[in-house]
Design a protein around this motif. Structure first.
Motif, PDB file in Angstrom:
ATOM      1  N   LYS A 108       0.855  -1.182   0.000  1.00 41.70           N
ATOM      2  CA  LYS A 108       0.000   0.000   0.000  1.00 41.70           C
ATOM      3  C   LYS A 108       0.890   1.231   0.000  1.00 41.70           C
ATOM      4  O   LYS A 108       1.744   1.374   0.877  1.00 41.70           O
ATOM      5  CB  LYS A 108      -0.851  -0.024   1.270  1.00 41.70           C
ATOM      6  N   SER A 109       0.704   2.099  -0.991  1.00 41.16           N
ATOM      7  CA  SER A 109       1.547   3.290  -0.990  1.00 41.16           C
ATOM      8  C   SER A 109       1.044   4.223   0.099  1.00 41.16           C
ATOM      9  O   SER A 109      -0.147   4.312   0.371  1.00 41.16           O
ATOM     10  CB  SER A 109       1.515   3.979  -2.343  1.00 41.16           C
ATOM     11  N   GLY A 110       1.985   4.866   0.757  1.00 41.27           N
ATOM     12  CA  GLY A 110       1.608   5.724   1.864  1.00 41.27           C
ATOM     13  C   GLY A 110       2.416   6.995   1.849  1.00 41.27           C
ATOM     14  O   GLY A 110       3.180   7.247   0.919  1.00 41.27           O
ATOM     15  N   PRO A 111       2.263   7.814   2.878  1.00 46.22           N
ATOM     16  CA  PRO A 111       2.971   9.096   2.904  1.00 46.22           C
ATOM     17  C   PRO A 111       4.400   8.993   3.447  1.00 46.22           C
ATOM     18  O   PRO A 111       5.094  10.006   3.511  1.00 46.22           O
ATOM     19  CB  PRO A 111       2.097   9.936   3.839  1.00 46.22           C
ATOM     20  N   GLY A 112       4.833   7.805   3.871  1.00 44.98           N
ATOM     21  CA  GLY A 112       6.183   7.664   4.432  1.00 44.98           C
ATOM     22  C   GLY A 112       7.227   7.828   3.338  1.00 44.98           C
ATOM     23  O   GLY A 112       7.053   7.327   2.231  1.00 44.98           O
ATOM     24  N   HIS A 113       8.324   8.534   3.643  1.00 41.07           N
ATOM     25  CA  HIS A 113       9.360   8.718   2.626  1.00 41.07           C
ATOM     26  C   HIS A 113      10.740   8.745   3.234  1.00 41.07           C
ATOM     27  O   HIS A 113      10.917   9.076   4.405  1.00 41.07           O
ATOM     28  CB  HIS A 113       9.100   9.963   1.788  1.00 41.07           C
ATOM     29  N   TYR A 114      11.716   8.349   2.425  1.00 39.88           N
ATOM     30  CA  TYR A 114      13.121   8.357   2.827  1.00 39.88           C
ATOM     31  C   TYR A 114      13.766   9.612   2.245  1.00 39.88           C
ATOM     32  O   TYR A 114      13.519   9.949   1.086  1.00 39.88           O
ATOM     33  CB  TYR A 114      13.832   7.113   2.284  1.00 39.88           C
ATOM     34  N   VAL A 115      14.570  10.280   3.054  1.00 39.20           N
ATOM     35  CA  VAL A 115      15.056  11.590   2.604  1.00 39.20           C
ATOM     36  C   VAL A 115      16.551  11.777   2.814  1.00 39.20           C
ATOM     37  O   VAL A 115      17.170  11.132   3.664  1.00 39.20           O
ATOM     38  CB  VAL A 115      14.307  12.727   3.348  1.00 39.20           C
ATOM     39  N   PHE A 116      17.112  12.657   1.993  1.00 43.90           N
ATOM     40  CA  PHE A 116      18.463  13.190   2.179  1.00 43.90           C
ATOM     41  C   PHE A 116      18.245  14.666   2.469  1.00 43.90           C
ATOM     42  O   PHE A 116      17.723  15.375   1.620  1.00 43.90           O
ATOM     43  CB  PHE A 116      19.294  13.023   0.902  1.00 43.90           C
ATOM     44  N   ILE A 117      18.603  15.114   3.672  1.00 47.08           N
ATOM     45  CA  ILE A 117      18.242  16.475   4.048  1.00 47.08           C
ATOM     46  C   ILE A 117      19.476  17.340   4.278  1.00 47.08           C
ATOM     47  O   ILE A 117      20.414  16.950   4.962  1.00 47.08           O
ATOM     48  CB  ILE A 117      17.349  16.496   5.306  1.00 47.08           C
ATOM     49  N   ALA A 118      19.445  18.539   3.684  1.00 41.37           N
ATOM     50  CA  ALA A 118      20.564  19.483   3.795  1.00 41.37           C
ATOM     51  C   ALA A 118      20.069  20.764   4.452  1.00 41.37           C
ATOM     52  O   ALA A 118      18.953  21.212   4.190  1.00 41.37           O
ATOM     53  CB  ALA A 118      21.116  19.789   2.406  1.00 41.37           C
TER      54      ALA A 118
ATOM     55  N   VAL B 226      31.277  16.913  -0.835  1.00 41.92           N
ATOM     56  CA  VAL B 226      30.160  17.187   0.065  1.00 41.92           C
ATOM     57  C   VAL B 226      30.083  16.026   1.053  1.00 41.92           C
ATOM     58  O   VAL B 226      30.165  14.864   0.662  1.00 41.92           O
ATOM     59  CB  VAL B 226      28.851  17.282  -0.746  1.00 41.92           C
ATOM     60  N   LEU B 227      29.940  16.337   2.355  1.00 37.68           N
ATOM     61  CA  LEU B 227      29.931  15.286   3.373  1.00 37.68           C
ATOM     62  C   LEU B 227      28.494  14.888   3.720  1.00 37.68           C
ATOM     63  O   LEU B 227      27.681  15.713   4.125  1.00 37.68           O
ATOM     64  CB  LEU B 227      30.646  15.773   4.637  1.00 37.68           C
ATOM     65  N   LEU B 228      28.180  13.591   3.536  1.00 38.35           N
ATOM     66  CA  LEU B 228      26.847  13.065   3.859  1.00 38.35           C
ATOM     67  C   LEU B 228      26.982  12.092   5.020  1.00 38.35           C
ATOM     68  O   LEU B 228      27.811  11.185   4.992  1.00 38.35           O
ATOM     69  CB  LEU B 228      26.262  12.341   2.641  1.00 38.35           C
ATOM     70  N   ARG B 229      26.161  12.279   6.066  1.00 41.19           N
ATOM     71  CA  ARG B 229      26.179  11.339   7.187  1.00 41.19           C
ATOM     72  C   ARG B 229      25.005  10.382   7.076  1.00 41.19           C
ATOM     73  O   ARG B 229      23.905  10.794   6.703  1.00 41.19           O
ATOM     74  CB  ARG B 229      26.091  12.086   8.517  1.00 41.19           C
ATOM     75  N   THR B 230      25.246   9.122   7.426  1.00 41.85           N
ATOM     76  CA  THR B 230      24.173   8.139   7.308  1.00 41.85           C
ATOM     77  C   THR B 230      24.329   7.078   8.382  1.00 41.85           C
ATOM     78  O   THR B 230      25.389   6.962   9.003  1.00 41.85           O
ATOM     79  CB  THR B 230      24.184   7.488   5.906  1.00 41.85           C
ATOM     80  N   SER B 231      23.263   6.326   8.634  1.00 38.18           N
ATOM     81  CA  SER B 231      23.332   5.210   9.578  1.00 38.18           C
ATOM     82  C   SER B 231      22.271   4.194   9.179  1.00 38.18           C
ATOM     83  O   SER B 231      21.331   4.514   8.452  1.00 38.18           O
ATOM     84  CB  SER B 231      23.066   5.682  11.000  1.00 38.18           C
ATOM     85  N   ASP B 232      22.415   2.978   9.694  1.00 40.21           N
ATOM     86  CA  ASP B 232      21.471   1.907   9.382  1.00 40.21           C
ATOM     87  C   ASP B 232      20.051   2.236   9.787  1.00 40.21           C
ATOM     88  O   ASP B 232      19.106   1.835   9.130  1.00 40.21           O
ATOM     89  CB  ASP B 232      21.888   0.631  10.120  1.00 40.21           C
ATOM     90  N   ASN B 233      19.894   2.921  10.929  1.00 35.94           N
ATOM     91  CA  ASN B 233      18.525   3.143  11.405  1.00 35.94           C
ATOM     92  C   ASN B 233      17.906   4.425  10.871  1.00 35.94           C
ATOM     93  O   ASN B 233      16.793   4.748  11.226  1.00 35.94           O
ATOM     94  CB  ASN B 233      18.468   3.112  12.936  1.00 35.94           C
TER      95      ASN B 233
ATOM     96  N   GLN C  85      23.403  17.922  12.198  1.00 37.88           N
ATOM     97  CA  GLN C  85      24.451  17.973  11.182  1.00 37.88           C
ATOM     98  C   GLN C  85      23.864  18.478   9.865  1.00 37.88           C
ATOM     99  O   GLN C  85      22.691  18.242   9.580  1.00 37.88           O
ATOM    100  CB  GLN C  85      25.063  16.581  10.994  1.00 37.88           C
ATOM    101  N   PRO C  86      24.674  19.164   9.036  1.00 38.61           N
ATOM    102  CA  PRO C  86      24.122  19.847   7.869  1.00 38.61           C
ATOM    103  C   PRO C  86      23.601  18.933   6.742  1.00 38.61           C
ATOM    104  O   PRO C  86      22.774  19.370   5.961  1.00 38.61           O
ATOM    105  CB  PRO C  86      25.280  20.713   7.370  1.00 38.61           C
ATOM    106  N   PHE C  87      24.070  17.691   6.650  1.00 38.31           N
ATOM    107  CA  PHE C  87      23.588  16.860   5.537  1.00 38.31           C
ATOM    108  C   PHE C  87      23.554  15.414   6.023  1.00 38.31           C
ATOM    109  O   PHE C  87      24.596  14.859   6.399  1.00 38.31           O
ATOM    110  CB  PHE C  87      24.525  17.002   4.332  1.00 38.31           C
ATOM    111  N   CYS C  88      22.368  14.786   6.035  1.00 32.69           N
ATOM    112  CA  CYS C  88      22.279  13.409   6.514  1.00 32.69           C
ATOM    113  C   CYS C  88      21.087  12.698   5.890  1.00 32.69           C
ATOM    114  O   CYS C  88      20.263  13.316   5.221  1.00 32.69           O
ATOM    115  CB  CYS C  88      22.177  13.369   8.045  1.00 32.69           C
ATOM    116  N   THR C  89      21.019  11.391   6.100  1.00 29.38           N
ATOM    117  CA  THR C  89      19.868  10.612   5.635  1.00 29.38           C
ATOM    118  C   THR C  89      18.874  10.502   6.785  1.00 29.38           C
ATOM    119  O   THR C  89      19.256  10.507   7.949  1.00 29.38           O
ATOM    120  CB  THR C  89      20.272   9.201   5.205  1.00 29.38           C
ATOM    121  N   SER C  90      17.596  10.393   6.462  1.00 29.73           N
ATOM    122  CA  SER C  90      16.566  10.317   7.492  1.00 29.73           C
ATOM    123  C   SER C  90      15.281   9.776   6.872  1.00 29.73           C
ATOM    124  O   SER C  90      15.268   9.431   5.677  1.00 29.73           O
ATOM    125  CB  SER C  90      16.329  11.695   8.092  1.00 29.73           C
ATOM    126  N   TYR C  91      14.223   9.699   7.657  1.00 30.33           N
ATOM    127  CA  TYR C  91      12.927   9.311   7.092  1.00 30.33           C
ATOM    128  C   TYR C  91      11.834  10.108   7.757  1.00 30.33           C
ATOM    129  O   TYR C  91      12.012  10.632   8.856  1.00 30.33           O
ATOM    130  CB  TYR C  91      12.670   7.813   7.282  1.00 30.33           C
TER     131      TYR C  91
END
Lengths: 526, 318
Positions: free
Chosen positions: A283-293, A368-375, A416-422
């Protein structure tokens, strides 16, 4: 098709004949197993809901540290548990719009500032106490008071005053908000006797089931509430078992130990759907994965850097490789077709040439520095690596820094200025934008500050004309799409599954597990 | 004073001191992890106000030393306190979890210890012949494969394909003993496979060591059968190292089975501990840590005492 088969299938569907013996007898009458199964599925649907039996749910997302207080609800297990025993004033309807629950009707003043909810009469809590407008008010006060720790505090802030008048519950807002009823569908705002002030974890409410046995993070048992005001709920017992391990949850579904599971891992969803007797629903929903700066921080304050990054994102590849196709491409706004009043904007495509052009124009040459993690979202480090690849084709250097899961939300995200999130999304556009894109929002995790955007957001709130409102939201989307710090490659689907032991799945219901109401709305087929 | 009693008293006092040090270590460990319990409870959806309110309510604004002393004071009066995350009494919820953990460990031990010792004896009897090689190969293979993989493989073939045993081992109070045993059949099998090799190899090595002695040769010359020699003469003399390795494995069955608990959704202490570590719920982590440490120290102490009592030279020191 002969009458004997029809008779048998109806008996099987109503549980008077086991599925196995139906398939056996159908085989004896010369029907193939596939045809017999299809026929049975049709008969089950036609026979309608069956009463009684036990529905067993295998659910992920709970832990033994979970509280029963709906104010602290933060995962799917807590959400499903509290929906079994409690109800909100209004709820999202399957297929769109609102459904009246503990409110019989609502109305607003013409300026959308004063809202009146007529509370349903003749409803009792599971402790026998009748529901009153005072209970509703006490509940709302508990979630909005100065000292509350409720997860719903953010959406309760705009309330100026509340009062109970007979069976009417009246809310006065600081500023107009046409979306107020949608905000009250929030999963924290379940009505408790005296607002839950006596014991917030008592799990006493008006819901279709009554909580009988609790082991946080392990198992919850419910019995049907025979006194429920509209008699909802088919199974007489519902058993929730928390199974956080993906493989164990899928095995439990296949071996028939549970009837339904949430969060089928996209990686194996294709395999699971080929198991006989198992149905996978996406089911498509409003949840999304993002790269935020942070657009107020160098180098992201340079619009050309942002555009280089946006054009350097291969969105389709992300959907294919990170979501295994169980999702849709994003368009650098947090809104998709699952929201009311959505307007499709021109899709931004992967374009290495444009990305290279903007990168050159920006004058930057440092990585450009991108921070990320498994969770930060499932597969985030892989997504970061894919992004690095697609950017390198445009000559844009990206450096990836892997952060630990522990403390990601307190130390990295929104710091932090640039990271992955949801984001898991919100029921209406106004709420999503006010939560994270308004200049003054606490969670403005892209530091996006745009005066015109803010003015439109406030104006749209008070606008009761849907056509005009829709245009305002489209304009806001366009501003964010072009100037925002949000790079949104994909919207993730909710993937759930159930086996033939239960029926009644409604594909039009939103979110995961039919908006977490699957155990209430489905029935045992026997 | 009886030297054996003195020994036990000494070991007990040391054990308690060790537990105290462990509690300090755990407390410091949870403090230096990033984030706190309020942040963990509210997660990504925390507002600054909600965070401040929750911290105030949970008493997180007090200095760390004060919190530790409060906890220690409670513990000395037998009060483990309440969980910060869900306000439940720790002793009550931990009691049920501990019971489950011991239940699983008990049945795994009942199956694996006699089996390991028997296989060890069998391997010695047929030393360097095919039964010995087969036993060694199988047990070494099962200890080398990661336990979660063995779990998944058994789950798939025995649980899903054959349908002989349930794949979800969530036991609860409403079950009869028979139902519970059926429910834990798969985790018990996996645990048995995991601990078998270590105990079996040690039994084999210890007995083979003794078999070189002159008195075994004498027994052989007396005309005793091979099995009787092992059972009557070799086994009693190699009991100390065997008890040591058995105790180590028993301790593992209690404190080291968190992976198996997760794979089979078993409501034991390991899972409970991990949930609360990730939420930074210090009182619960302290309580679990102390119990685990106590089990480990206690079983090691038993192993020490048994090996001393089993050895006349250590029992009667000059």
């Amino acid at each position: 098709m002969n009458d004997e088969l029809k008779y048998l299938s109806l008996r099987a569907a109503t549980g008077r004949l086991s599925r196995r013996s139906f398939l056996g007898r159908a085989g004896a009458l010369g029907l193939s197993a596939v045809a017999a199964n299809t026929m049975l599925a049709g008969a089950v649907k036609a026979a309608g809901p069956q009463k009684g039996g036990t529905i067993k749910v295998g659910i992920s997302g709970g832990g033994s540290s979970d509280s029963l207080d709906p104010a602290l609800s933060a995962n799917q297990t807590q959400g499903m548990v509290s929906r079994m025993w409690g109800e909100p004033l209004v709820e999202l309807k399957a297929g769109g719009g609102l459904e009246m629950r503990l409110a019989e009707e609502f109305s607003s003043s013409p300026d959308a500032r004063v809202w009146t909810f007529k509370i349903r009469s003749g409803v009792s809590f599971s402790n026998g106490k009748p529901l009153t407008a005072e209970d509703v008010m006490a509940t709302m006060e508990r979630h909005s008071g100065e000292d509350t720790k409720s997860g719903a505090l953010g959406i309760m802030r705009g309330i100026k005053a509340m009062r109970a008048e007979g069976m009417d519950f009246v809310i006065e807002l600081e500023t107009a908000n046409a979306d107020l009823p949608y905000l009250l569908t929030d999963y924290h705002l379940l009505i408790q006797p005296n607002g839950g002030n006596d014991d917030p974890t008592a799990a006493i409410g008006t819901g279709p089931y009554v909580l009988k046995s609790v082991e946080p993070g392990v198992r919850f048992v419910f019995e049907h509430n025979a006194n429920h005001w509209n008699g909802e709920g088919h199974a007489s017992t519902v058993e929730l078992t928390v199974i956080n391990d993906d493989t164990a949850r899928m095995a439990a579904l296949q071996s028939g130990q549970v009837h339904m599971v949430n969060r089928v891992p996209p990686r194996t969803a294709g395999l699971v759907s080929r198991v006989p007797g198992v149905n996978v629903h996406s089911k498509s929903g409003p949840g999304h994965y993002v790269f935020i700066a942070h657009v107020d921080t160098d180098p992201f304050s340079n619009q050309d850097v942002m555009l280089a990054l946006k054009y350097g994102m291969n969105r389709q590849e992300m959907v294919d490789k990170i979501l295994f196709g169980y999702g849709t491409v994003g368009n650098d706004i947090p809104i998709n077709a699952s929201y009311p009043l959505f307007t499709d904007l021109p899709q931004r495509e992967y374009d290495p040439e444009k990305a290279a052009h903007h990168w050159k124009k920006s004058g930057h040459d440092q990585p450009v520095l991108l921070r990320t993690s498994d969770n930060s979202f499932p597969g985030a480090p892989d997504a970061a690596a894919l992004f690095q690849q697609s950017l390198s084709q445009a000559g844009v250097p990206l450096e990836i820094k892997r952060e630990p899961n522990d403390g990601y939300w307190s130390e990295v995200w929104n710091k932090q200025p640039f990271c992955t999130s949801y984001w898991s999304g919100r029921p209406v556009q106004d709420q999503m934008y006010s939560t994270a894109y308004l200049s003054s929002a606490d969670w403005n995790d892209t530091r996006f500050k745009n005066e015109q955007f803010d003015q439109l957001l406030v104006a749209a709130r008070a606008e009761l004309d849907e056509g005009k409102r829709k245009q305002m939201y489209a304009d806001m989307g366009m501003i964010l799409h072009n100037e925002g710090g949000l790079i949104c490659p994909m919207f993730n689907d909710f993937v759930d599954a159930h086996n033939d032991g239960v029926a009644g799945w409604d594909a039009s219901a939103g979110f995961s597990m039919m908006n977490l109401y699957a155990p209430v709305k489905m029935w045992v087929t026997g | 004073m009886n030297p054996a009693l003195k020994l036990v008293a000494q070991r007990l006092a040391l054990g308690i001191l060790l537990l105290f040090l462990v509690s300090i270590l755990i407390f410091v460990g949870t403090i230096i992890l990033p984030g706190d319990v309020a942040q963990s409870i509210l997660g990504q959806s925390a507002t600054p106000e909600a965070l401040a309110n929750l911290r105030e309510e949970l008493g997180l604004n007090e200095p760390a030393l004060q919190r530790y002393l409060n906890w220690l004071g409670g513990l000395l009066q037998g009060d483990l306190g309440t969980a910060l995350t869900n306000g439940q009494d720790i002793a009550a919820s931990l009691g049920g979890r501990l019971k489950n953990t011991l239940f699983l460990a008990f049945w795994a031990a009942i199956v694996s210890v006699p089996l390991a010792i028997f296989l060890g004896l069998l391997a010695v009897r047929y030393r360097e012949r095919w039964p010995d090689k087969l036993i060694s190969a199988v047990t070494l293979a099962s200890i080398s494969i990661p336990e979660f993989l063995i779990g998944y493989v058994l789950m798939y073939f025995i649980g899903v394909k054959l349908g002989w045993a349930p794949t979800v081992a969530t036991i609860h109070d409403g079950m009869s003993l028979g139902q519970k045993l059926n429910t834990i059949a798969l985790p018990v099998s996996v645990l048995t496979l995991v601990v078998l090799a270590h105990m079996m190899r040690m039994t084999r090595a210890a007995i083979l060591n003794v078999m070189q002695s002159a008195y075994i040769e004498t027994a052989e010359l007396k005309g005793l059968s091979m099995f009787l020699i092992i059972w009557k003469h070799a086994f009693p003399n190699s009991i100390a190292p065997i008890v040591n390795v058995v105790m180590l494995n028993l301790a593992y069955l209690v404190v080291g089975v968190v992976v198996i608990e997760v794979v089979f959704t078993y409501p034991g202490m390991g899972q409970y501990l991990v949930d609360h570590v990730s939420k930074r719920d210090i009182p619960v982590v302290q309580a679990c840590g102390l119990i685990f440490a106590a089990v480990y120290i206690g079983l090691n102490m038993v192993a020490d005492i048994v090996s001393i009592l089993a050895n006349p030279r250590l029992r009667h020191p000059k």
